[in-house]
Design a protein around this motif. Structure first.
Motif, PDB file in Angstrom:
ATOM      1  N   VAL A 123       0.852  -1.160   0.058  1.00  0.00           N
ATOM      2  CA  VAL A 123      -0.119  -0.046   0.101  1.00  0.00           C
ATOM      3  C   VAL A 123       0.906   1.175   0.009  1.00  0.00           C
ATOM      4  O   VAL A 123       1.774   1.333   0.810  1.00  0.00           O
ATOM      5  N   ILE A 124       0.848   1.930  -0.943  1.00  0.00           N
ATOM      6  CA  ILE A 124       1.843   3.380  -1.162  1.00  0.00           C
ATOM      7  C   ILE A 124       0.929   4.653  -1.021  1.00  0.00           C
ATOM      8  O   ILE A 124      -0.290   4.676  -1.871  1.00  0.00           O
ATOM      9  N   ALA A 125       1.223   5.490  -0.233  1.00  0.00           N
ATOM     10  CA  ALA A 125       0.655   6.712  -0.113  1.00  0.00           C
ATOM     11  C   ALA A 125       1.453   7.842  -0.928  1.00  0.00           C
ATOM     12  O   ALA A 125       2.846   7.863  -0.517  1.00  0.00           O
ATOM     13  N   ILE A 126       1.078   8.589  -1.749  1.00  0.00           N
ATOM     14  CA  ILE A 126       1.673   9.736  -2.365  1.00  0.00           C
ATOM     15  C   ILE A 126       0.941  11.066  -2.180  1.00  0.00           C
ATOM     16  O   ILE A 126      -0.139  11.221  -2.627  1.00  0.00           O
ATOM     17  N   ASP A 127       1.397  12.000  -1.336  1.00  0.00           N
ATOM     18  CA  ASP A 127       1.061  13.053  -0.996  1.00  0.00           C
ATOM     19  C   ASP A 127       1.937  14.354  -1.563  1.00  0.00           C
ATOM     20  O   ASP A 127       3.054  14.003  -2.074  1.00  0.00           O
ATOM     21  N   GLY A 128       1.393  15.445  -1.676  1.00  0.00           N
ATOM     22  CA  GLY A 128       2.159  16.470  -1.880  1.00  0.00           C
ATOM     23  C   GLY A 128       1.393  17.764  -2.496  1.00  0.00           C
ATOM     24  O   GLY A 128       0.079  17.770  -2.610  1.00  0.00           O
ATOM     25  N   TYR A 129       2.090  18.732  -2.995  1.00  0.00           N
ATOM     26  CA  TYR A 129       1.674  19.994  -3.506  1.00  0.00           C
ATOM     27  C   TYR A 129       1.032  19.824  -4.729  1.00  0.00           C
ATOM     28  O   TYR A 129       1.294  18.770  -5.353  1.00  0.00           O
ATOM     29  N   SER A 130       0.057  20.546  -5.175  1.00  0.00           N
ATOM     30  CA  SER A 130      -0.635  20.631  -6.446  1.00  0.00           C
ATOM     31  C   SER A 130       0.226  20.651  -7.891  1.00  0.00           C
ATOM     32  O   SER A 130       1.380  21.553  -7.646  1.00  0.00           O
ATOM     33  N   SER A 131      -0.077  19.810  -8.510  1.00  0.00           N
ATOM     34  CA  SER A 131       1.059  19.859  -9.927  1.00  0.00           C
ATOM     35  C   SER A 131       2.263  19.337  -9.617  1.00  0.00           C
ATOM     36  O   SER A 131       3.498  19.936 -10.274  1.00  0.00           O
ATOM     37  N   THR A 132       2.846  18.473  -8.839  1.00  0.00           N
ATOM     38  CA  THR A 132       3.947  17.805  -8.653  1.00  0.00           C
ATOM     39  C   THR A 132       4.067  16.553  -9.462  1.00  0.00           C
ATOM     40  O   THR A 132       5.181  15.896  -9.079  1.00  0.00           O
ATOM     41  N   GLY A 133       3.144  16.265 -10.220  1.00  0.00           N
ATOM     42  CA  GLY A 133       2.948  15.004 -10.801  1.00  0.00           C
ATOM     43  C   GLY A 133       2.678  13.868 -10.378  1.00  0.00           C
ATOM     44  O   GLY A 133       2.758  12.583 -10.564  1.00  0.00           O
TER      45      GLY A 133
ATOM     46  N   VAL B 131     -17.956  16.848   3.465  1.00  0.00           N
ATOM     47  CA  VAL B 131     -17.543  16.362   2.113  1.00  0.00           C
ATOM     48  C   VAL B 131     -16.331  15.045   2.558  1.00  0.00           C
ATOM     49  O   VAL B 131     -16.129  13.983   1.862  1.00  0.00           O
ATOM     50  N   ARG B 132     -15.331  15.560   3.600  1.00  0.00           N
ATOM     51  CA  ARG B 132     -14.220  14.514   3.622  1.00  0.00           C
ATOM     52  C   ARG B 132     -14.641  13.478   4.552  1.00  0.00           C
ATOM     53  O   ARG B 132     -14.292  12.401   4.078  1.00  0.00           O
ATOM     54  N   ASP B 133     -15.819  13.290   5.161  1.00  0.00           N
ATOM     55  CA  ASP B 133     -16.226  12.237   5.881  1.00  0.00           C
ATOM     56  C   ASP B 133     -16.899  11.433   4.878  1.00  0.00           C
ATOM     57  O   ASP B 133     -16.786  10.256   4.842  1.00  0.00           O
ATOM     58  N   PHE B 134     -17.683  11.862   3.735  1.00  0.00           N
ATOM     59  CA  PHE B 134     -18.286  11.240   2.801  1.00  0.00           C
ATOM     60  C   PHE B 134     -17.285  10.540   2.202  1.00  0.00           C
ATOM     61  O   PHE B 134     -17.697   9.310   1.715  1.00  0.00           O
ATOM     62  N   LEU B 135     -16.194  11.101   1.634  1.00  0.00           N
ATOM     63  CA  LEU B 135     -15.109  10.402   0.841  1.00  0.00           C
ATOM     64  C   LEU B 135     -14.347   9.429   1.775  1.00  0.00           C
ATOM     65  O   LEU B 135     -13.542   8.433   0.809  1.00  0.00           O
ATOM     66  N   LEU B 136     -14.110   9.434   2.909  1.00  0.00           N
ATOM     67  CA  LEU B 136     -13.125   8.884   3.642  1.00  0.00           C
ATOM     68  C   LEU B 136     -13.378   7.381   3.340  1.00  0.00           C
ATOM     69  O   LEU B 136     -12.334   6.411   3.219  1.00  0.00           O
ATOM     70  N   HIS B 137     -14.671   6.814   3.675  1.00  0.00           N
ATOM     71  CA  HIS B 137     -14.797   5.525   3.972  1.00  0.00           C
ATOM     72  C   HIS B 137     -14.280   4.691   2.658  1.00  0.00           C
ATOM     73  O   HIS B 137     -13.659   3.610   2.718  1.00  0.00           O
ATOM     74  N   SER B 138     -14.906   5.124   1.492  1.00  0.00           N
ATOM     75  CA  SER B 138     -14.563   4.662   0.032  1.00  0.00           C
ATOM     76  C   SER B 138     -13.136   4.420   0.093  1.00  0.00           C
ATOM     77  O   SER B 138     -12.431   3.477  -0.728  1.00  0.00           O
ATOM     78  N   GLN B 139     -12.366   5.344   0.316  1.00  0.00           N
ATOM     79  CA  GLN B 139     -10.886   5.349   0.200  1.00  0.00           C
ATOM     80  C   GLN B 139     -10.226   4.449   0.750  1.00  0.00           C
ATOM     81  O   GLN B 139      -9.478   3.838   0.570  1.00  0.00           O
ATOM     82  N   ARG B 140     -10.774   4.428   2.253  1.00  0.00           N
ATOM     83  CA  ARG B 140     -10.090   3.417   3.071  1.00  0.00           C
ATOM     84  C   ARG B 140     -10.543   1.839   2.586  1.00  0.00           C
ATOM     85  O   ARG B 140      -9.474   1.072   2.591  1.00  0.00           O
ATOM     86  N   SER B 141     -11.689   1.711   2.127  1.00  0.00           N
ATOM     87  CA  SER B 141     -12.119   0.321   1.862  1.00  0.00           C
ATOM     88  C   SER B 141     -11.332  -0.145   0.769  1.00  0.00           C
ATOM     89  O   SER B 141     -10.898  -1.353   0.537  1.00  0.00           O
ATOM     90  N   LEU B 142     -10.981   0.752  -0.071  1.00  0.00           N
ATOM     91  CA  LEU B 142     -10.062   0.296  -1.629  1.00  0.00           C
ATOM     92  C   LEU B 142      -8.788  -0.229  -1.174  1.00  0.00           C
ATOM     93  O   LEU B 142      -8.251  -0.987  -1.646  1.00  0.00           O
ATOM     94  N   ALA B 143      -8.385   0.168  -0.132  1.00  0.00           N
ATOM     95  CA  ALA B 143      -6.954  -0.266   0.393  1.00  0.00           C
ATOM     96  C   ALA B 143      -6.941  -1.379   1.419  1.00  0.00           C
ATOM     97  O   ALA B 143      -5.905  -1.967   1.506  1.00  0.00           O
TER      98      ALA B 143
END
Ligand code: C5P
Length: 222
Positions: A4-14, A109-121
């Motif tokens: 499981v790999i997490a990639i975070d960062g500023y906008s438009s860093t690729g 909005v963040r709560d609404f999207l959190l569950h589906s992100q976690r369950s995918l991982a």
């Protein structure tokens, strides 16, 4: 077991285009979480305004249960569908970019999207890119990276990316949007944009996309 790999960062860093290639190389699923926030923003601009481009947040919160977001696989590429409509192009428009950070800072909005992100991982084998993946969504990820680059380099990249999509903008407008979004994303109360303590930080101002990918892979294959 696949990582499981997490990639975070500023906008438009690729983040997204790099994650996509790494997913192909390591046979992982790739989830661009920014697309989810953009999808909710696009929905809000269609359904929760009074005809202007000002989103009525209360109206959005009470409409969230009408939003069904789904990624469909088109020849290995995940295309975002909102209520069964392909919105992969609409979510890149400047109108969405100008409003997405306001929408993304809302707890509802963040709560609404959190569950589906976690369950995918849950099953492993995924690379997820965003702003809060290593800190909030997947704090136990096997690998965490945090990408950064100079504002001028990021402006160039986004400008050419938009041109490639046939979206005409001016460079100053692109730059200002990146600055504004990074500020709102970093200063918000919930899940702000910041590097996880255990993330590997990569400044790719002077690196090509391929060099950034190789650097990330060298950490994973260590
Ligand atoms: O990655 P992208 O630039 O498409 O993300 C658009 C916006 O979505 C970000 O500026 C941020 O406001 C929001 N976002 C977020 N958390 C994530 C991914 C994106 O708040 N994990």
């Amino acid at each position: 077991k696949k990582p499981v790999i997490a990639i975070d960062g500023y906008s438009s860093t690729g983040k997204s285009s790099i994650s996509k290639v790494i997913a192909e190389k390591l046979d992982l699923i790739h989830l661009d979480t920014g697309a989810l926030y953009r999808g909710v923003t696009w929905f809000a601009l269609q359904n929760c305004t009074d005809g202007t481009d000002t989103i009525n947040l209360q109206e959005l919160f009470s409409s969230l249960d009408q939003i069904e977001l789904e990624f469909r696989n088109h020849d290995g590429e995940l295309i975002l569908y909102l209520n069964h409509i392909d919105i992969s192009k609409q979510i890149r428009t400047p109108e969405v970019s100008d409003n997405v950070s306001l929408v993304a800072k809302q707890k509802e909005v963040r709560d609404f999207l959190l569950h589906s992100q976690r369950s995918l991982a849950e099953k492993g084998g995924i690379i997820m890119d965003g702003r809060d993946i290593g800190t909030v969504v997947l704090p136990n990820a096997d690998y965490k990276f945090f990408l950064t680059a100079s504002i001028d380099e990021r402006t160039n990249r986004r400008y050419f990316e938009l041109a490639g999509l046939g979206i005409q903008t001016d460079r100053e407008q692109v730059k200002q949007n990146l600055i504004d979004r990074d500020k709102i994303d970093s200063e918000r109360e919930i899940a702000p944009l910041k590097q996880a303590e255990d993330a590997i930080v990569i400044d790719n101002t002077e690196l090509t996309k391929e060099e950034t990918i190789d650097l990330i892979l060298s950490h994973i294959n260590k």
